[in-house]
Design a protein around this motif. Structure first.
Motif, PDB file in Angstrom:
ATOM      1  N   VAL A 214      35.972  46.333  34.757  1.00 17.03           N
ATOM      2  CA  VAL A 214      36.111  44.819  34.223  1.00 17.03           C
ATOM      3  C   VAL A 214      37.092  44.077  35.026  1.00 17.03           C
ATOM      4  O   VAL A 214      36.884  43.106  35.547  1.00 17.03           O
ATOM      5  CB  VAL A 214      36.262  44.729  32.623  1.00 17.03           C
ATOM      6  N   HIS A 218      36.302  41.584  38.056  1.00 15.56           N
ATOM      7  CA  HIS A 218      36.573  40.196  37.972  1.00 15.56           C
ATOM      8  C   HIS A 218      37.518  39.754  38.947  1.00 15.56           C
ATOM      9  O   HIS A 218      37.098  38.564  39.650  1.00 15.56           O
ATOM     10  CB  HIS A 218      37.282  39.872  36.505  1.00 15.56           C
ATOM     11  N   TYR A 219      38.682  40.482  39.392  1.00 17.90           N
ATOM     12  CA  TYR A 219      39.490  39.985  40.447  1.00 17.90           C
ATOM     13  C   TYR A 219      39.363  40.330  41.875  1.00 17.90           C
ATOM     14  O   TYR A 219      39.639  39.621  42.587  1.00 17.90           O
ATOM     15  CB  TYR A 219      41.041  40.157  39.797  1.00 17.90           C
ATOM     16  N   ARG A 222      35.626  39.215  44.203  1.00 18.19           N
ATOM     17  CA  ARG A 222      35.547  38.094  44.895  1.00 18.19           C
ATOM     18  C   ARG A 222      36.073  38.108  46.168  1.00 18.19           C
ATOM     19  O   ARG A 222      35.417  37.629  47.247  1.00 18.19           O
ATOM     20  CB  ARG A 222      36.131  36.765  43.867  1.00 18.19           C
ATOM     21  N   VAL A 269      29.873  41.373  34.338  1.00 11.07           N
ATOM     22  CA  VAL A 269      30.945  40.782  34.939  1.00 11.07           C
ATOM     23  C   VAL A 269      31.045  39.847  35.769  1.00 11.07           C
ATOM     24  O   VAL A 269      31.729  38.941  36.162  1.00 11.07           O
ATOM     25  CB  VAL A 269      32.025  41.906  35.491  1.00 11.07           C
ATOM     26  N   LEU A 270      30.028  40.284  36.852  1.00 11.90           N
ATOM     27  CA  LEU A 270      29.693  39.470  38.100  1.00 11.90           C
ATOM     28  C   LEU A 270      28.438  38.334  37.728  1.00 11.90           C
ATOM     29  O   LEU A 270      28.351  37.832  38.554  1.00 11.90           O
ATOM     30  CB  LEU A 270      28.963  40.513  39.111  1.00 11.90           C
ATOM     31  N   ASN A 272      28.757  35.593  36.409  1.00  9.09           N
ATOM     32  CA  ASN A 272      29.094  34.083  36.771  1.00  9.09           C
ATOM     33  C   ASN A 272      29.507  33.909  38.134  1.00  9.09           C
ATOM     34  O   ASN A 272      30.055  33.081  38.307  1.00  9.09           O
ATOM     35  CB  ASN A 272      30.290  33.890  35.445  1.00  9.09           C
ATOM     36  N   SER A 273      29.481  35.184  38.791  1.00  7.46           N
ATOM     37  CA  SER A 273      29.997  35.007  40.186  1.00  7.46           C
ATOM     38  C   SER A 273      29.255  34.106  40.778  1.00  7.46           C
ATOM     39  O   SER A 273      27.976  34.115  40.761  1.00  7.46           O
ATOM     40  CB  SER A 273      30.036  36.365  40.727  1.00  7.46           C
TER      41      SER A 273
END
Lengths: 653, 205
Positions: A214, A218-219, A222, A269-270, A272-273
């Motif tokens: 997770v 998230h970090y 990207r 997790v992705l 919203n990327s």
């Protein structure tokens, strides 16, 4: 090597022939793959033993599918649907599982087996139902929307099922398997990090793995994606996407968790990327092919011996399951206020078992939850119920819907506020303004740009945008071009803008295309490509500035407004003629003498229109508010006034 | 009484149609009646740049002209006044050679927020609707058109809640159909305060 080529070729040929045929007969691609498998397996006997090995490999398609399911789960959308999702979906799953389980228990199955069977048959076929809704235009109906939320809930519910089912393993089956395994060879042991750990450490490792997933997702994803995207090499992005999914699957297996659960979480997790659509379109082909392969192996593994032997039982079970599922769904409709024909659509569309049924079946056999023979029989029931689905839709269309015809007018009125969504390709200076106007009016937009710096910048000011090249068909597909009402083409590259317009108008004739043109020539190219609306990017703003200039010089603002409108009108009116001249390129030169002549004529027309005086009765520009000639009232005086009818009454306050 | 097929031109002026409860259903109904040409003025000329030539051609091609609008400050919404200012030109609609509209019929289809009682000498609006429409009646007179009283719905803000729509739509359909068929008795109709409520008297055959 030759052997592999031959086998791959057989599988591909079977799919290439069977899937298009199945779709043509309205059966859907899942059934196409199943039929292909049946033909090359039990019927012709081209493939045999190796199918079970391939099936393990093909199951990776399921892992990818769950990654994509996760990607599509935006938290916001889930929140908006929470009542239907939890209420309708949850109740459907609970009641159907319970009912099927009760029946299985009645027939003398063990409780763990009965429960597993209940879970398997509680699921419906997302692939078949959503595809059919799309094809028949039922997605926007009340029944369609509710069915969607049930399917979504089921897809999510598969994750805990996959995690939970191994706990139901039957001791005697496990023992058998272990015996067989030790006999075969002990060196085939699975790699595992956690095999020798005490339970508390095992739990810690699992929590840590999920945490890494997770937080890392998230970090770390990207910067990684940004790095790869800025290289501009497309296949490396694909490689990155695959690396991500496979890496997560590997990590999860190492710590003894379900790979499907891991990739699903990574997908969420992705979701919203800004790379969501790009990721989806990269994974999609692999997912589709592997899932296809999976269904082929299921088809190839069907044992016709069992089918003929227990034909009556299998048919009875299939019909029983369909009736039972439909009844449960019908029971739920009054609670959730699904009325009239929608009620039947909802119940009939979800009455089959689904592709996840196959997944769970093969998973349960691997985990020694169901005995193999029972799983064989049940997979026949699942397949048959799916094959009957098109029949249920036909039943709905021919028999049930006509009875509710009268309510159609009302239903149309309900849907007026559904405007459909807009895809905006390219959000540079131009696309941004378009997006701001549309979003400010509550219109759903999907914003795409292939420049990562642009997407970054927009994300920083809270404009939801996605990285991706809109000229790629698969990306347009994942961005939802099938359901979109409009496509706005505002990309910086002239040629790819024209290409995109051409492609979309050809493939999705229903989608209206609005395009930004750089100049006249580009506008003609876009028009040629089929764009429905075209705006030249400079014309209107330049006119505004010109109007400001006139006002500065002392012209009356309203007069300036009129002149500007006249200019616009003449420009618009002449565009057809100029386009015709441009298109007639017999001389081989687009802007030939004839075109130049016409353009000069246009300039003359505009000049003449601007110069017309209000004394001229037929003036183009200032025709409005032309006062009657002086002394006209004396002329009117000569006429007999017409009597008003009824005779004038005295008007008094 | 001519019984020929008459061409009817319906000009709608409604600037906030997303809020419309009465005018839009009326307009939609009119679209379904053969022989009626429907024009949404705010829709066609959102920037008020009315095409005079086109509008005059439209007038020439029709026998009956209807203005449909919600009553704004006892008059028409702005675009309909603009339309009159621009389209009814000297030499076309009036003046020595201005005969283009002679003999056509003209009336207004109006929705008014106030109750009918308010539109009386004793009511708080002090004038009847027909009196308030005097400028339009006189415009018809000067351009040689035969004026008919308005087809009016009072209390339009709550018409849906009060269940007035079904009857009003039914009468609207009857009126438009009779106009197209040329079955409206103009002489009887001209004396009325409003057209609706009296359709059985003024529609012939």
């Amino acid at each position: 090597m030759t052997n592999y080529f031959l086998q791959a070729f057989i599988y591909l040929v079977a799919a290439v022939i069977a899937v298009p045929l199945a779709r043509r007969f309205g059966l859907g691609s899942v059934l196409g793959y199943l039929i292909a498998g049946v033909v090359i397996g039990p019927v012709i006997g081209l493939v045999g033993e190796e199918t079970s090995v391939i099936q393990h490999f093909a199951e990776f398609g399921v892992v990818m599918m769950l990654f994509v399911v996760g990607l599509e789960l935006e938290p916001k959308m889930l929140w908006a649907m929470r009542n239907r999702l939890m209420g309708l979906g949850g109740l459907q799953l609970l009641l159907t599982t319970g009912a099927v389980m009760a029946i299985a228990l009645y027939f003398g199955q063990q409780s763990s087996i009965a429960f597993t069977i209940g879970l398997i048959f509680a699921l419906s076929s997302t692939a078949i139902v959503l595809q059919t809704f799309n094809e028949k235009g039922l997605s926007r109906t009340d029944g369609g929307r509710n069915a969607f939320s049930v399917l979504l809930f089921q897809d999510i519910a598969v994750i805990p099922m996959l995690a939970f089912i191994p706990l139901l393993a039957l001791p005697e089956l496990v023992e058998q398997a272990q015996q067989a395994a030790t006999q075969m060879a002990a060196q085939h042991e699975e790699m595992s990090l956690v095999a020798d750990l005490p339970p508390w450490a095992y739990a810690m490792v699992m929590v840590a793995a999920i945490g890494i997933l997770v937080v890392g997702g998230h970090y770390l994803s990207r910067p990684l994606f940004r790095f790869v995207a800025s290289s501009g090499v497309r296949e490396i992005f694909t490689a990155t996407a695959l690396m991500l999914v496979i890496g997560i699957a590997a990590l999860m297996s190492l710590v003894g968790l379900s790979p499907a659960l891991g990739t699903f979480l990574a997908g969420v997790v992705l979701a919203n990327s800004e790379f969501r659509h790009e990721l989806e379109s990269n994974i999609d082909p692999f997912k589709g092919l592997l899932l296809g392969l999976f269904f082929i192996t299921v088809g190839a593994g069907i044992d016709f011996g069992i089918l003929w032997q227990d034909l009556g039982l299998i048919l009875g079970l299939t019909l029983g399951i369909i009736v039972l599922k439909a009844l449960v769904l019908l029971l739920l409709t009054p609670v959730f206020k699904i009325g009239q024909s929608d009620r039947w659509l909802f119940a009939l569309s979800l009455a089959q078992a689904g592709e996840f049924g196959f997944v769970l079946l093969s998973f349960t056999v691997q985990n020694h939850v169901l005995p193999g023979e029972l799983a064989q029989l049940l997979s026949l029931v699942v397949a048959l119920s799916m094959m009957l689905t098109p029949g249920l839709f036909i039943l709905f269309e021919r028999v049930i819907e006509p009875r509710y015809c009268t309510s159609e007018a009302e239903r149309e009125a309900d849907n007026i506020d559904e405007h459909g969504s807009v895809i905006i390709a390219g959000v540079g200076r131009f696309g941004q303004v378009v997006n701001r106007l549309l979003s400010a009016n509550g219109i759903k937009t999907v914003v795409l740009d292939h420049q990562i710096s642009q997407v970054d910048m927009l994300r920083r000011i809270n404009v939801k945008s996605y990285f991706g090249d809109a000229t790629r068909p698969d990306l347009l597909h994942t961005a939802g071009i099938e359901e979109a009402a409009l496509l706005v083409v505002a990309m910086d590259n002239r040629d790819s803008a024209v290409e995109l317009v051409k492609y979309v108008k050809h493939t999705y004739p229903k989608v209206k295309v609005l395009a930004r043109a750089f100049d006249r020539g580009h506008a003609y190219l876009l028009r040629d490509a089929g764009a429905d609306f075209i705006q030249k990017e400079t014309l209107l703003s330049a006119l505004e500035l010109g109007a400001d200039a006139m006002k500065c010089l002392g012209f009356h603002p309203f007069h300036v407004e009129q002149q500007k409108n006249t200019f616009k009108r003449i420009e618009k009116r002449s565009s057809d003629t100029l386009y015709g001249a441009w298109k007639d390129d017999s001389s081989g030169e687009r802007f030939d003498n004839n075109y130049r002549k016409l353009f000069i004529e246009l300039e003359e027309t505009i000049k003449a229109a601007m110069a017309r005086d209000r004394n001229d009765k037929y003036a183009m520009s200032e025709r409005g508010w032309t006062p009657p000639p002086k002394g006209y009232d004396e002329l009117l005086d000569g006429e007999e006034p017409q009597p008003l009818r009824p005779p004038e009454e005295e008007i008094k306050p | 009484m001519s019984e020929q097929q008459q061409a009817v031109l319906l000009l709608l002026a409604h600037p906030s149609q997303h809020r419309s409860e009465v005018n839009l259903p009326l307009f939609e109904l009119a679209k379904t009646i053969p022989g009626v040409t429907t024009v949404d003025l705010y829709g066609e000329y959102p920037e008020f740049d009315i095409d005079i030539e086109r509008e005059q051609q439209r007038l020439l091609a029709h026998d009956v002209v209807i203005f449909q609008f919600p009553l704004y400050w006892y008059s028409t919404p702005a675009i309909l006044k603009e339309w009159q200012d621009l389209v009814l030109e000297y030499g076309f609609a009036y003046g020595t050679d201005g005969n283009a509209l002679k003999g056509k019929r003209f009336f207004c289809a109006i929705t008014a927020g106030g109750k009918e009682e308010a539109y009386q000498a004793e009511g708080y609006n002090h004038f009847t609707l027909r009196q308030l429409l005097a400028p339009l009646e006189q415009t018809a007179s000067l351009t040689g058109m035969r004026y008919l009283p308005p087809f009016a719905l009072f209390g339009a803000r709550t018409a849906v809640e009060d269940g007035l729509m079904a009857l009003h739509l039914k009468e609207w359909r009857e009126l438009l159909t009779a106009l197209v068929a040329g079955k409206l008795n103009r002489r009887l109709a001209a004396k009325l305060e409003k057209l609706n409520g009296h359709l059985d008297q003024i529609i012939t055959g």
